[in-house]
Design a protein around this motif. Structure first.
Motif, PDB file in Angstrom:
ATOM      1  N   PHE A 299       0.708  -1.365   0.297  1.00 25.92           N
ATOM      2  CA  PHE A 299       0.012  -0.374   0.002  1.00 25.92           C
ATOM      3  C   PHE A 299       1.037   1.098   0.078  1.00 25.92           C
ATOM      4  O   PHE A 299       0.775   2.198  -0.250  1.00 25.92           O
ATOM      5  N   ILE A 300       1.823   1.423   0.784  1.00 23.53           N
ATOM      6  CA  ILE A 300       2.780   2.361   0.408  1.00 23.53           C
ATOM      7  C   ILE A 300       3.477   2.345  -0.385  1.00 23.53           C
ATOM      8  O   ILE A 300       3.745   3.656  -1.131  1.00 23.53           O
ATOM      9  N   SER A 301       4.244   1.274  -0.781  1.00 22.12           N
ATOM     10  CA  SER A 301       4.899   1.003  -2.237  1.00 22.12           C
ATOM     11  C   SER A 301       3.592   2.167  -3.060  1.00 22.12           C
ATOM     12  O   SER A 301       4.391   2.898  -4.136  1.00 22.12           O
ATOM     13  N   LYS A 302       2.815   1.607  -3.188  1.00 18.77           N
ATOM     14  CA  LYS A 302       1.533   2.127  -3.884  1.00 18.77           C
ATOM     15  C   LYS A 302       1.586   3.822  -3.890  1.00 18.77           C
ATOM     16  O   LYS A 302       1.649   4.057  -5.056  1.00 18.77           O
ATOM     17  N   ILE A 303       1.438   4.426  -2.779  1.00 17.49           N
ATOM     18  CA  ILE A 303       0.670   5.640  -2.946  1.00 17.49           C
ATOM     19  C   ILE A 303       2.428   6.525  -3.162  1.00 17.49           C
ATOM     20  O   ILE A 303       2.794   7.096  -4.069  1.00 17.49           O
ATOM     21  N   MET A 304       3.885   5.908  -2.683  1.00 18.93           N
ATOM     22  CA  MET A 304       4.877   6.628  -2.891  1.00 18.93           C
ATOM     23  C   MET A 304       5.055   6.375  -4.032  1.00 18.93           C
ATOM     24  O   MET A 304       5.662   7.801  -4.729  1.00 18.93           O
ATOM     25  N   GLY A 305       4.509   6.064  -5.283  1.00 22.71           N
ATOM     26  CA  GLY A 305       4.562   5.402  -6.764  1.00 22.71           C
ATOM     27  C   GLY A 305       3.730   6.658  -7.543  1.00 22.71           C
ATOM     28  O   GLY A 305       4.005   7.114  -8.893  1.00 22.71           O
ATOM     29  N   GLN A 306       2.875   7.344  -6.518  1.00 21.08           N
ATOM     30  CA  GLN A 306       2.048   8.040  -7.348  1.00 21.08           C
ATOM     31  C   GLN A 306       2.055   9.192  -6.741  1.00 21.08           C
ATOM     32  O   GLN A 306       1.322  10.401  -7.382  1.00 21.08           O
ATOM     33  N   ILE A 307       2.389   9.542  -5.589  1.00 21.35           N
ATOM     34  CA  ILE A 307       3.399  11.020  -5.155  1.00 21.35           C
ATOM     35  C   ILE A 307       3.528  11.657  -5.875  1.00 21.35           C
ATOM     36  O   ILE A 307       4.938  11.313  -6.616  1.00 21.35           O
ATOM     37  N   LYS A 308       3.564  12.804  -6.596  1.00 21.26           N
ATOM     38  CA  LYS A 308       4.338  13.292  -7.763  1.00 21.26           C
ATOM     39  C   LYS A 308       5.250  14.808  -7.119  1.00 21.26           C
ATOM     40  O   LYS A 308       4.897  15.388  -6.537  1.00 21.26           O
ATOM     41  N   LEU A 314       8.310  10.785  -5.426  1.00 25.43           N
ATOM     42  CA  LEU A 314       8.450   9.805  -4.128  1.00 25.43           C
ATOM     43  C   LEU A 314       9.010   9.131  -4.318  1.00 25.43           C
ATOM     44  O   LEU A 314      10.229   9.691  -4.198  1.00 25.43           O
ATOM     45  N   HIS A 315       8.836   8.285  -5.123  1.00 28.47           N
ATOM     46  CA  HIS A 315       9.714   7.237  -4.281  1.00 28.47           C
ATOM     47  C   HIS A 315      10.660   6.976  -5.906  1.00 28.47           C
ATOM     48  O   HIS A 315      12.382   7.199  -5.167  1.00 28.47           O
ATOM     49  N   GLY A 316      10.849   7.573  -7.291  1.00 25.85           N
ATOM     50  CA  GLY A 316      11.571   7.802  -8.058  1.00 25.85           C
ATOM     51  C   GLY A 316      13.422   9.118  -7.401  1.00 25.85           C
ATOM     52  O   GLY A 316      13.887   8.814  -7.405  1.00 25.85           O
ATOM     53  N   TRP A 317      12.246  10.027  -7.069  1.00 23.94           N
ATOM     54  CA  TRP A 317      13.315  10.856  -6.042  1.00 23.94           C
ATOM     55  C   TRP A 317      13.688  10.852  -5.269  1.00 23.94           C
ATOM     56  O   TRP A 317      15.596  10.736  -4.949  1.00 23.94           O
ATOM     57  N   LEU A 318      13.137  10.200  -3.631  1.00 24.46           N
ATOM     58  CA  LEU A 318      14.176   9.255  -2.452  1.00 24.46           C
ATOM     59  C   LEU A 318      15.531   8.267  -3.257  1.00 24.46           C
ATOM     60  O   LEU A 318      17.212   8.134  -3.128  1.00 24.46           O
ATOM     61  N   PHE A 319      15.202   7.783  -4.361  1.00 21.62           N
ATOM     62  CA  PHE A 319      16.023   6.650  -4.631  1.00 21.62           C
ATOM     63  C   PHE A 319      17.439   7.704  -5.880  1.00 21.62           C
ATOM     64  O   PHE A 319      18.208   7.270  -5.318  1.00 21.62           O
TER      65      PHE A 319
END
Length: 361
Positions: A299-308, A314-319
Motif C-alpha cells: 500500500f505504501i509503495s503504491k502511494i509513494m509511486g503516485q505522489i509526484k 516520491l519513490h523515484g526522487w528518494l532513490f
C-alpha cells in the motif's frame, strides 16, 4: 501448542521479507538477475518466494486447525478470513491517491497475490478439516495431473495448445475471457483463474509438512530433507514435458518449489528446533504479522509511486537523490533501496511484536 515450532515462524517471516525485497527495488531497470522473475520457463530464487508463502500457509493450517471441529463456526471463520484477504487484494488493485480514490472500473485488476492467498487458504483449510492425509495425496495428484492434461491436451482457438506466451494456452486464454481488461497483462495474469488450481496443491504439500512436524517421528529434519529431494527430482523430470513456469504455476513448478521449501525449512528446523541455535528472530517478528506487513508494504509503495515530485515520483526522487551514487552500480543502488525498505518493515514488525500487537486478517 505451548512449544511453538520456531522454524515455521522464521520461515514465514523470511518469506514475507523476501516478498517485500523483490517487490521494491530502487528501479526495475537495474536489478540483479536473481531478484527478478524468470522471463518465462525456468525459475530464479525470486520465483520461489510466493510458492514458499502458500506452502507455509498450508503448514500453518495444520497448527491452527488440528483440534478444530468441522462445524458452522469454523467454516464461518475460514470464510471470513478468505473474504478479508480477497477484499484487501482488491483494494490494493483499485486504490489511487486521486479523488474518488478508486481507479476506473475497467482499469481495476481482479486477480492478485492476496486474492490467491485467500482462495488457496480457503480450499486448503476445508480439505484439511475434512480429509485424512491419504485422501489429500489423491487430491494433490488429481490437481496436478488434471492441470497438466488441461494445459497440454485442450486446444485453444482451434489450434494446438502450447505453453508459449499467451494466448496459445488454456490458462491465459481463460484469463482473457473471464477477466478481460482486469488482468495484470493484456494477455495473461500470473495469479489468474486456472493457475490458481495447482497453487492449492502448493499449500496442501505444506499441510503434509505440518503433519510431519506434529508427528512423533524422531528424524523429522531428515524426513523433510528426503521429501524435498524427491519432490525436486520428480518436478525436474516433469519439467521435460510440462515446463517449470511460475506465471502458469505449472505442476512441475509446484513440485520443485515445494521441494526447495521442504529443504529450506528442514535446515532451519534442524538449527533452531533441534540444535537450539538462536537466530532469525527478526524474521519471527515479521512472521507474527505477516499479512499486515505485506499489505502495508504494498500500500505504501503504491502511494509513494503516485505522489509526484517534479517529473518523478516520491519513490523515484528518494532513490535518485539518496541511493544513486557515482561509486556504486545502479544494480547495487537499487538493491540498497530495497534493503532499506525491508529494514523499515522489519523494525515495524519488531515494534508490533514487542507491544504484543498481533493483527489477524
Amino acid at each position: 501448542m505451548k512449544d511453538r515450532i520456531l522454524s515455521v515462524d522464521i520461515f514465514r517471516g523470511a518469506t514475507i521479507v523476501l516478498m517485500i525485497l523483490v517487490n521494491t527495488p530502487g528501479t526495475w531497470s537495474n536489478v540483479f538477475p536473481p531478484l527478478l522473475h524468470a522471463k518465462w520457463h525456468g525459475y530464479t530464487p525470486t520465483d520461489l518466494v510466493f510458492p514458499f508463502f502458500l506452502f507455509i500457509v498450508g503448514t500453518s493450517i495444520v497448527f491452527a486447525y488440528q483440534n478444530k471441529k468441522t462445524n458452522s463456526g469454523t467454516y464461518k471463520k475460514i470464510s471470513i478470513r478468505t473474504l478479508k484477504l480477497i477484499g484487501l487484494g482488491l483494494f490494493l488493485g483499485a486504490f489511487t491517491i486521486s479523488f474518488p480514490f478508486l481507479k476506473e472500473f475497467s482499469a481495476i485488476r481482479f486477480p492478485g497475490v492476496l486474492q490467491r492467498i485467500g482462495v488457496v487458504f480457503f480450499f486448503a483449510a476445508i480439505f484439511f478439516l475434512n480429509f485424512r492425509w491419504k485422501t489429500l495425496i489423491v487430491i494433490t495428484v488429481g490437481l496436478l495431473v488434471g492441470y497438466w492434461l488441461l494445459m497440454t491436451l485442450i486446444p485453444v482457438n482451434d489450434i494446438e495448445s502450447t505453453l508459449d506466451r499467451a494466448p496459445n494456452n488454456l490458462a491465459n486464454w481463460l484469463d482473457v475471457k473471464i477477466f478481460g481488461s482486469h488482468n495484470y497483462k493484456a494477455d495473461y495474469d500470473p495469479e489468474g483463474f486456472l493457475s490458481t488450481i495447482p497453487s492449492i496443491a502448493s499449500s496442501i504439500l505444506g499441510i503434509f509438512t505440518g503433519l510431519i512436524l506434529l508427528s512423533k517421528q524422531k528424524k523429522k529434519a531428515t524426513i523433510l530433507f528426503g521429501l524435498g529431494g524427491v519432490l525436486l527430482i520428480v518436478g525436474h523430470l516433469w519439467d521435460l514435458v510440462f515446463p517449470i513456469n511460475k506465471a502458469l504455476w505449472t505442476s512441475s513448478f509446484v513440485l520443485v518449489t515445494a521441494g526447495w521449501a521442504n529443504i529450506v525449512l528442514a535446515l532451519i528446523y534442524y538449527l533452531t528446533d533441534i540444535k537450539k541455535i538462536q537466530f532469525g528472530s527478526i524474521f519471527r517478528y515479521a512472521g507474527a504479522n505477516a499479512i499486515v506487513v505485506y499489505f502495508l508494504s504494498s500500500f505504501i509503495s503504491k502511494i509513494m509511486g503516485q505522489i509526484k515530485i517534479g517529473d518523478t515520483s516520491l519513490h523515484g526522487w528518494l532513490f535518485q537523490n539518496i541511493y544513486v551514487q557515482n561509486f556504486m552500480s545502479m544494480e547495487l543502488s537499487s538493491l540498497l533501496y530495497g534493503l532499506s525498505v525491508v529494514a523499515f518493515y522489519c523494525l515495524l514488525a519488531y515494534v508490533l511484536y514487542k507491544k504484543k500487537i498481533f493483527i489477524k486478517v
